[in-house]
Write a protein that holds these residues in place. Structure first.
Motif, PDB file in Angstrom:
ATOM      1  N   GLU A   1      24.176   1.382 -26.315  1.00 23.21           N
ATOM      2  CA  GLU A   1      22.724   1.402 -26.364  1.00 23.21           C
ATOM      3  C   GLU A   1      22.139   0.012 -26.569  1.00 23.21           C
ATOM      4  N   ASN A   2      21.216  -0.318 -25.699  1.00 21.82           N
ATOM      5  CA  ASN A   2      20.510  -1.612 -25.772  1.00 21.82           C
ATOM      6  C   ASN A   2      21.445  -2.789 -26.002  1.00 21.82           C
ATOM      7  N   LEU A   3      22.481  -2.818 -25.220  1.00 21.06           N
ATOM      8  CA  LEU A   3      23.468  -3.886 -25.374  1.00 21.06           C
ATOM      9  C   LEU A   3      22.951  -5.187 -24.768  1.00 21.06           C
ATOM     10  N   ASN A   4      22.954  -6.230 -25.585  1.00 25.44           N
ATOM     11  CA  ASN A   4      22.567  -7.559 -25.120  1.00 25.44           C
ATOM     12  C   ASN A   4      23.666  -8.547 -25.450  1.00 25.44           C
TER      13      ASN A   4
ATOM     14  N   LYS B   1      21.525 -15.597 -21.175  1.00 25.11           N
ATOM     15  CA  LYS B   1      21.633 -14.138 -21.248  1.00 25.11           C
ATOM     16  C   LYS B   1      22.546 -13.625 -20.149  1.00 25.11           C
ATOM     17  N   ILE B   2      23.583 -12.927 -20.529  1.00 23.43           N
ATOM     18  CA  ILE B   2      24.538 -12.424 -19.543  1.00 23.43           C
ATOM     19  C   ILE B   2      24.287 -10.943 -19.285  1.00 23.43           C
ATOM     20  N   LEU B   3      24.044 -10.207 -20.342  1.00 25.67           N
ATOM     21  CA  LEU B   3      23.763  -8.779 -20.195  1.00 25.67           C
ATOM     22  C   LEU B   3      22.469  -8.453 -20.917  1.00 25.67           C
ATOM     23  N   GLU B   4      21.660  -7.610 -20.258  1.00 25.59           N
ATOM     24  CA  GLU B   4      20.358  -7.316 -20.844  1.00 25.59           C
ATOM     25  C   GLU B   4      20.114  -5.817 -20.940  1.00 25.59           C
ATOM     26  N   ASN B   5      19.921  -5.366 -22.150  1.00 29.74           N
ATOM     27  CA  ASN B   5      19.507  -3.975 -22.393  1.00 29.74           C
ATOM     28  C   ASN B   5      20.310  -2.922 -21.651  1.00 29.74           C
ATOM     29  N   LEU B   6      21.611  -2.987 -21.742  1.00 33.41           N
ATOM     30  CA  LEU B   6      22.423  -1.952 -21.095  1.00 33.41           C
ATOM     31  C   LEU B   6      22.489  -0.726 -21.985  1.00 33.41           C
ATOM     32  N   SER B   7      22.304   0.429 -21.378  1.00 34.03           N
ATOM     33  CA  SER B   7      22.537   1.682 -22.075  1.00 34.03           C
ATOM     34  C   SER B   7      23.237   2.630 -21.118  1.00 34.03           C
ATOM     35  N   PHE B   8      24.356   3.158 -21.533  1.00 34.46           N
ATOM     36  CA  PHE B   8      25.025   4.173 -20.731  1.00 34.46           C
ATOM     37  C   PHE B   8      26.031   4.921 -21.593  1.00 34.46           C
ATOM     38  N   GLU B   9      26.546   5.994 -21.029  1.00 33.28           N
ATOM     39  CA  GLU B   9      27.478   6.803 -21.799  1.00 33.28           C
ATOM     40  C   GLU B   9      28.648   7.203 -20.914  1.00 33.28           C
ATOM     41  N   VAL B  10      29.841   7.240 -21.498  1.00 32.81           N
ATOM     42  CA  VAL B  10      31.019   7.661 -20.749  1.00 32.81           C
ATOM     43  C   VAL B  10      31.637   8.847 -21.470  1.00 32.81           C
ATOM     44  N   ARG B  11      31.921   9.906 -20.699  1.00 29.00           N
ATOM     45  CA  ARG B  11      32.545  11.082 -21.318  1.00 29.00           C
ATOM     46  C   ARG B  11      34.024  11.148 -20.977  1.00 29.00           C
ATOM     47  N   GLY B  12      34.719  11.952 -21.755  1.00 28.30           N
ATOM     48  CA  GLY B  12      36.164  12.055 -21.595  1.00 28.30           C
ATOM     49  C   GLY B  12      36.570  12.425 -20.182  1.00 28.30           C
ATOM     50  N   GLY B  13      37.545  11.711 -19.622  1.00 31.21           N
ATOM     51  CA  GLY B  13      38.055  12.028 -18.289  1.00 31.21           C
ATOM     52  C   GLY B  13      37.262  11.438 -17.146  1.00 31.21           C
ATOM     53  N   GLU B  14      36.181  10.773 -17.463  1.00 32.51           N
ATOM     54  CA  GLU B  14      35.390  10.160 -16.387  1.00 32.51           C
ATOM     55  C   GLU B  14      36.039   8.882 -15.880  1.00 32.51           C
ATOM     56  N   VAL B  15      35.756   8.578 -14.616  1.00 35.53           N
ATOM     57  CA  VAL B  15      36.136   7.274 -14.081  1.00 35.53           C
ATOM     58  C   VAL B  15      34.844   6.541 -13.741  1.00 35.53           C
TER      59      VAL B  15
ATOM     60  N   LEU C   1      28.294   2.278 -11.928  1.00 39.04           N
ATOM     61  CA  LEU C   1      27.245   1.549 -12.603  1.00 39.04           C
ATOM     62  C   LEU C   1      27.065   0.238 -11.849  1.00 39.04           C
ATOM     63  N   CYS C   2      25.872   0.031 -11.304  1.00 42.66           N
ATOM     64  CA  CYS C   2      25.615  -1.214 -10.584  1.00 42.66           C
ATOM     65  C   CYS C   2      24.998  -2.204 -11.552  1.00 42.66           C
ATOM     66  N   LEU C   3      25.643  -3.334 -11.657  1.00 46.28           N
ATOM     67  CA  LEU C   3      25.263  -4.270 -12.704  1.00 46.28           C
ATOM     68  C   LEU C   3      24.911  -5.630 -12.127  1.00 46.28           C
ATOM     69  N   ASN C   4      23.786  -6.140 -12.531  1.00 45.36           N
ATOM     70  CA  ASN C   4      23.507  -7.553 -12.318  1.00 45.36           C
ATOM     71  C   ASN C   4      22.630  -8.012 -13.471  1.00 45.36           C
ATOM     72  N   LYS C   5      23.281  -8.332 -14.526  1.00 45.74           N
ATOM     73  CA  LYS C   5      22.657  -8.624 -15.822  1.00 45.74           C
ATOM     74  C   LYS C   5      22.043  -7.362 -16.432  1.00 45.74           C
ATOM     75  N   LYS C   6      21.278  -6.622 -15.600  1.00 43.39           N
ATOM     76  CA  LYS C   6      20.740  -5.354 -16.050  1.00 43.39           C
ATOM     77  C   LYS C   6      21.424  -4.249 -15.269  1.00 43.39           C
ATOM     78  N   ILE C   7      21.264  -3.051 -15.725  1.00 47.91           N
ATOM     79  CA  ILE C   7      21.771  -1.934 -14.931  1.00 47.91           C
ATOM     80  C   ILE C   7      20.775  -1.661 -13.806  1.00 47.91           C
ATOM     81  N   LEU C   8      21.270  -1.772 -12.564  1.00 55.31           N
ATOM     82  CA  LEU C   8      20.378  -1.532 -11.429  1.00 55.31           C
ATOM     83  C   LEU C   8      20.456  -0.087 -10.965  1.00 55.31           C
ATOM     84  N   CYS C   9      21.621   0.518 -11.129  1.00 53.56           N
ATOM     85  CA  CYS C   9      21.683   1.941 -10.878  1.00 53.56           C
ATOM     86  C   CYS C   9      22.835   2.542 -11.669  1.00 53.56           C
ATOM     87  N   TYR C  10      22.736   3.811 -11.930  1.00 54.67           N
ATOM     88  CA  TYR C  10      23.799   4.506 -12.613  1.00 54.67           C
ATOM     89  C   TYR C  10      23.853   5.888 -11.979  1.00 54.67           C
TER      90      TYR C  10
END
Lengths: 250, 254
Positions: A9-12, A19-33, A214-223
């Motif tokens: 949550e809100n990873l910076n 600034k390399i990463l800005e406001n990343l929030s995401f969740e990974v559940r068991g068994g996901e790739v 998860l598409c990343l370019n400093k921020k999350i562009l899509c998930y």
């Protein structure tokens, strides 16, 4: 959320004032790739390292309690300079064990450090990475890139993890080697139901293997799921305008 | 064999062995020339020690600490590579050494002199060599993993900065001992050559690290014996013995 393995949550992340990463929030559940996509310099490797607890960050990274993580790094260019057998490379695992106390263990998101008594047998690990015992006596520098990548995966498996973090596992490997490493990933996934976070440039992996991307370019562009990963989104990620995020010193 | 020569031989063997062992780690870290550079950093301290009559190794060690501190400080202040900073500190030390040390002492500091080893010196050499050996042995696998990949080491919970610091201190202590045997000009060879030879001959880490240690001992042993026979300076003889072993290893290279 039940079965949540990782919640970010809100990873910076800021390195050397940038600034390399800005406001990343995401969740990974068991068994996901989860595949992490993005152009060079997007912060993909930094994200993995931050999740491993080896880079400073702001925000929240919550691993499921007691979970073990195996890390397969991108490239190890210096290893071939060191005269070392495969067996000796495996013996380097756990060398730090005594120095880690329970509180740092917890701090590191737990589970990064294995207990010695939990180390599975070498035979079993070699079998799961599709190599025979005779490889243990071989010199690391003499392995093919595909074999070496398998050894790296095996190295991560020693601590008996539930989560595997891969940083471009197919980069710098010839095509037949790529195929075999890819098959290995799929086999591990199928047999042990690992949760996998994987940085890659290889879209075929994403479509064949991933449950989420998860598409990343400093921020999350899509998930999204791979199906929803349209050409439009990809061109936006790789080819489209890359915004410059200004950073002001205070 | 007279007792003076025996003392020299014992000091040489212990210091040579630990230098070779430490050298095997330095070679994997691509720091082979650091020993060389630090030998020069030690020069002013050695000269002062000779002038004022205290142990050369103590003078050397103090200047090495100062030198390493300066390199560390410069590294924080600039983004220049470590190599360049080491270079600056070492030529500056060399220049200072030449200015403040009178000529006869200077020559001794540059080339070393094992013929003057006292009983106390031999004892301290043995004790410190053993001490450095055990410290290195303890950090060896962690340093190897760090040399392979700092990220991997960190993800295994290794405190890279701490281990690096211990490693640097060990190098400083080793150089301080080594300069007494072969002098500040040649101390680098004590760490580089046995490790390079061992690498040619070994196929695994154990053979490599042990081989470096044994080759370091052999070089000092045969070099000192040659000194006894020929009465030529011991330092260059030790290094040339070591070089000869290296050349031989090229034939048997795996």
């Amino acid at each position: 959320m039940e079965n949540s393995i990782l919640k970010v949550e809100n990873l910076n992340v800021e390195l050397d004032g940038e600034k390399i990463l800005e406001n990343l929030s995401f969740e990974v559940r068991g068994g996901e790739v989860l595949t992490i996509l993005g152009p060079n310099g997007a912060g993909k490797t930094v994200l993995l390292k931050t999740l491993l607890g080896i880079l400073p960050y702001e925000g929240e990274i919550k691993w499921a309690p007691g979970i073990k993580i195996g890390y397969v790094p991108q490239r190890l260019p210096f290893i071939k300079d060191i005269p070392m057998s495969v067996e000796e490379f495996f013996q380097l695992k756990n060398v730090s064990e005594k120095e880690i106390n329970p509180s740092t263990r917890a701090e590191l998101g737990a589970g990064l450090v294995p207990h010695r008594n939990e180390v599975s047998g070498a035979g079993e690990i070699l079998k799961s990475i599709g190599l025979g015992k005779e490889i243990l006596k071989r010199k690391i520098g003499e392995l093919s890139s595909g074999q070496f990548q398998r050894i790296l995966v095996g190295w991560a498996l020693v601590s008996n993890p539930r989560v595997l973090l891969f940083d471009e596992p197919l980069a710098g490997i010839d095509i037949s080697g790529q195929e075999s490493v890819y098959n290995l990933l799929e086999k591990l996934k199928r047999e042990k139901n690992f949760t996998i976070l994987l940085v890659t440039h290889d879209l075929s992996i994403v479509y064949k293997f991933a449950t989420n991307c998860l598409c990343l370019n400093k921020k999350i562009l899509c998930y999204s799921t791979p199906k929803e990963l349209t050409t439009e989104r990809l061109s936006q990620l790789y080819g489209g305008k890359i915004k410059f995020y200004e950073h002001k010193h205070e | 064999m007279n007792s003076q020569f025996f003392l020299s031989l014992i000091s040489g063997i212990f210091i040579g062995g630990v230098a070779g062992y430490l050298g095997s780690l330095m070679l994997t870290k691509r720091m082979a020339l650091v020993g060389d550079a630090l030998g020069h950093v030690a020069l002013p301290g050695m000269g002062l020690a000779l002038l004022f009559g205290f142990n050369v190794s103590i003078g050397a060690f103090l200047f090495l600490l100062l030198g390493i501190f300066l390199i560390w400080l410069f590294e924080i202040k600039t983004s220049l590579p470590m190599e360049a900073l080491v270079g600056i500190v070492f030529v500056a030390s060399l220049a200072i050494g030449f200015l403040i040390v009178p000529e006869p002492e200077l020559l001794e500091a540059l080339l070393g002199d094992i013929s003057k080893v006292s009983f106390e010196m031999a004892i301290t050499s043995v004790i410190f060599s053993l001490l450095i050996f055990f410290v290195i042995k303890r950090i060896y696998p962690k340093m190897i993993l760090t040399n392979i990949s700092e990220d991997l080491a960190k993800s295994e919970g290794i405190k890279v900065k701490k281990e690096n610091f211990i490693y640097l201190l060990s190098i400083a202590a080793m150089v301080a001992l080594g300069v007494k045997i072969v002098g500040s000009l040649l101390v680098g060879a004590l760490v580089i050559i046995p490790a390079a030879t061992a690498r040619n001959l070994s196929k695994n880490l154990k053979g490599y690290s042990l081989g470096s240690l044994v080759l370091g001992i052999l070089s000092c042993l045969f070099g000192s014996l040659l000194f006894k026979i020929t009465h030529l300076p011991a330092g260059p003889l030790i290094i040339l013995t070591s070089t000869l072993l290296f050349l031989i290893s090229l034939i048997f290279k795996r």
